[in-house]
Scaffold this active site. Sequence first.
Site, short mmCIF file in Angstrom:
data_model
loop_
_atom_site.label_atom_id
_atom_site.label_comp_id
_atom_site.label_asym_id
_atom_site.label_seq_id
_atom_site.Cartn_x
_atom_site.Cartn_y
_atom_site.Cartn_z
N TYR A 58 5.13 -2.11 -5.64
CA TYR A 58 4.68 -1.01 -5.64
C TYR A 58 4.60 0.55 -4.74
CZ TYR A 58 1.91 3.06 -7.93
OH TYR A 58 1.23 4.40 -8.20
N LYS A 62 7.67 4.23 -4.98
CA LYS A 62 7.42 5.34 -5.24
C LYS A 62 7.69 5.58 -3.57
CE LYS A 62 4.35 6.00 -8.23
NZ LYS A 62 4.17 6.45 -9.46
N LYS A 105 -19.31 -2.63 -14.96
CA LYS A 105 -19.72 -4.40 -14.07
C LYS A 105 -21.39 -3.39 -14.67
CE LYS A 105 -16.32 -6.55 -12.25
NZ LYS A 105 -15.67 -6.53 -10.41
N THR A 122 -12.72 -0.10 3.05
CA THR A 122 -13.02 1.46 2.48
C THR A 122 -11.31 1.67 1.78
OG1 THR A 122 -11.74 2.33 4.40
CG2 THR A 122 -14.35 1.95 4.67
#
Length: 239
Positions: A58, A62, A105, A122
């Site tokens: 991916y 890009k 969820k 993060t």
Amino acid sequence: MALDNIVYEAAAKNGVERITFASSACTYPTDIQQERQRLSEDMVSFEERGGAYADEVYGWAKLMGERSLQAYHEQYDIDASSVRIFTAYGPRENETHAIVAFMAKAYAEQDPFPIWGDGEQTRNFTYVKDITKALRLASENITDGTAVNAGISRYVTMNEAVEIIFDYLGWEPDEIDYLTDKPQGVRHRAADTSRAEELLGWEPEYTVEEGIKNTLDWYVEARDKEYVKENLEMLLHER
């Protein structure tokens, strides 16, 4: 990448004056995202040998989309810009992406509550309205194919993100199940937005707390709770 070039070629043939490409933070190498260092655009270079090494297929797609657009700019004099989008989220996003998956969820009151990894990885979750503003400003202000980051500079752990969701829903699981055998991606990711500030006058307007609350308001209104409970696994995995 093939689709990008089809669009570029059609634009060139039909006299389109400007193109803004929705690129990605996945254009950055993964090996520089194991520690907390904000990613700046010059960490990717087409001029230096080995200066480009994207994040899996991916990311390469890009990155090549950016480079192809620069070539069309040079050959056809089309105004061009690329915006490297960092972990966008917002209303109308589906449950296969992290923030809305967490919402689904929690809304379904899944307990134990599963989090892939240890929850301390993060991302700089960036609200969709900030992203679309960056895209518009790039289209208006950049002509030479220069890429700019669009993302908040704050490192947000998965644990912090789910706590915001729990607090807003007024629900919390008895147990969190950390699935350390699941894919986690890079350890840390956040944007250096100095170039966007300089070239576009852009900086994020929405905090993570504001963006999550806005998105959760939409989600609760748009989704029936019993439907989410009954179809959770399908929603989390169906593209």
